[in-house]
Design an enzyme around this catalytic site. Sequence first.
Site, mmCIF file in Angstrom:
data_model
loop_
_atom_site.group_PDB
_atom_site.id
_atom_site.type_symbol
_atom_site.label_atom_id
_atom_site.label_comp_id
_atom_site.label_asym_id
_atom_site.label_seq_id
_atom_site.Cartn_x
_atom_site.Cartn_y
_atom_site.Cartn_z
ATOM 1 N N SER A 6 1.055 -1.233 -0.019
ATOM 2 C CA SER A 6 0.025 -0.348 -0.542
ATOM 3 C C SER A 6 1.164 1.458 -0.523
ATOM 4 C CB SER A 6 -0.699 0.189 1.027
ATOM 5 O OG SER A 6 -1.302 0.942 0.700
ATOM 6 N N HIS A 29 -1.185 -1.094 -4.291
ATOM 7 C CA HIS A 29 -2.343 -0.680 -3.593
ATOM 8 C C HIS A 29 -2.467 0.590 -3.230
ATOM 9 C CE1 HIS A 29 -5.712 -2.649 -1.195
ATOM 10 N NE2 HIS A 29 -5.624 -1.971 -1.094
ATOM 11 N N ASP A 31 -5.025 3.593 -1.697
ATOM 12 C CA ASP A 31 -6.035 3.141 -1.220
ATOM 13 C C ASP A 31 -6.853 4.825 -1.732
ATOM 14 O OD1 ASP A 31 -6.351 0.562 0.983
ATOM 15 O OD2 ASP A 31 -3.986 1.918 1.195
ATOM 16 N N MET A 33 -10.103 7.217 -0.548
ATOM 17 C CA MET A 33 -10.892 7.198 0.741
ATOM 18 C C MET A 33 -11.275 8.608 0.442
ATOM 19 S SD MET A 33 -8.457 5.921 3.586
ATOM 20 C CE MET A 33 -7.215 4.859 3.717
ATOM 21 N N HIS A 62 -8.249 0.456 -4.182
ATOM 22 C CA HIS A 62 -8.976 -0.033 -2.929
ATOM 23 C C HIS A 62 -9.797 1.143 -3.148
ATOM 24 C CE1 HIS A 62 -9.940 -1.606 1.005
ATOM 25 N NE2 HIS A 62 -10.639 -1.500 0.250
ATOM 26 N N MET A 64 -12.209 2.905 -0.842
ATOM 27 C CA MET A 64 -13.468 2.977 0.489
ATOM 28 C C MET A 64 -14.382 4.097 0.129
ATOM 29 S SD MET A 64 -9.702 1.980 2.471
ATOM 30 C CE MET A 64 -8.665 2.030 2.154
ATOM 31 N N MET A 133 -10.863 -7.456 5.128
ATOM 32 C CA MET A 133 -10.011 -6.168 5.962
ATOM 33 C C MET A 133 -9.970 -6.844 7.121
ATOM 34 S SD MET A 133 -9.834 -3.688 4.035
ATOM 35 C CE MET A 133 -8.873 -2.339 5.349
ATOM 36 N N GLY A 138 -9.722 2.501 6.581
ATOM 37 C CA GLY A 138 -9.489 4.500 7.059
ATOM 38 C C GLY A 138 -8.275 5.029 7.390
ATOM 39 N N PHE A 139 -8.042 4.062 7.923
ATOM 40 C CA PHE A 139 -6.548 4.416 8.301
ATOM 41 C C PHE A 139 -5.115 3.930 8.240
ATOM 42 C CE2 PHE A 139 -9.314 7.108 10.540
ATOM 43 C CZ PHE A 139 -8.672 8.761 10.411
ATOM 44 N N GLY A 141 -2.043 2.195 9.302
ATOM 45 C CA GLY A 141 -0.174 1.629 10.386
ATOM 46 C C GLY A 141 -1.296 1.360 11.886
ATOM 47 N N ASP A 171 -6.485 -7.599 3.759
ATOM 48 C CA ASP A 171 -5.354 -5.904 3.876
ATOM 49 C C ASP A 171 -5.621 -5.481 5.742
ATOM 50 O OD1 ASP A 171 -4.475 -2.912 4.367
ATOM 51 O OD2 ASP A 171 -6.324 -2.964 2.532
ATOM 52 N N GLY A 172 -4.557 -4.495 6.233
ATOM 53 C CA GLY A 172 -5.040 -4.353 7.638
ATOM 54 C C GLY A 172 -4.120 -4.915 8.386
ATOM 55 N N GLY A 173 -2.690 -4.220 8.953
ATOM 56 C CA GLY A 173 -2.229 -4.748 9.884
ATOM 57 C C GLY A 173 -1.119 -6.044 9.693
ATOM 58 N N SER A 194 2.510 0.187 6.174
ATOM 59 C CA SER A 194 3.896 0.511 7.261
ATOM 60 C C SER A 194 4.724 -0.293 7.011
ATOM 61 C CB SER A 194 2.694 0.751 8.633
ATOM 62 O OG SER A 194 1.752 0.367 9.175
#
Length: 218
Positions: A6, A29, A31, A33, A62, A64, A133, A138-139, A141, A171-173, A194
């Site tokens: 991302s 990727h 994002d 938003m 992606h 959102m 997800m 939305g954010f 990190g 996607d996420g962490g 991140s």
Amino acid sequence: MRITPSLLNADFANLAGEAARIPTADFLHMDVMDNHFVPNLTLGAPVIEALAKAAPQPIDAHLMIEDPDRWAPQYVEAGASSVTFHVEAAKAPVRLAREIRAKGARASMALKPATPIEPYEDLLPELDMVLIMTVEPGFGGQRFLDLCLPKIRRTRALLDRVGGDIWLQVDGGVSLETIERCAEAGADTFVAGSAVYSADDPGDIVERLRETAVGACH
């Protein structure tokens, strides 16, 4: 095993340069938003159009955003090779997936952590990818939500039943600490933000993420 970093955590003033730092990434990727569907505002179709011309990697957009039925086709026209809409926001997901495919891109459906996959089983043959997800969108990190692992497993089982070549993205962490669990659960495509761009050598992290995911499946 596909790694799709991302660029949300990259230097927005130099996106082409940031793409060059991850030459072996399978996709970039992006994002998108809108500050409505999620409480953040990032980039839109003009930025993706510019990056698509400057970067060698294909772009995974992606969305959102609210009303993807209206806006998603524009991202194919802007140069995205894969376009993901959120099923929570789509009014006619089958029609939208078919329109994205008809314009020449891969069609993908995303689900928030609390959205179950089972109601959408019949829709799966219309898709090229499902995105689970593993944080609230939305954010960048955020910490990985282990409670999503059973849903990844259930989604993998449904995709195997449907057959065909439908990718399963998380996607996420996602990091060197969490990607193994995702791969073991059945994911084959991974978004890492991140974890990649906080490293001194993002390209090396991409390779290590891929090796870790492959190792988890042997």
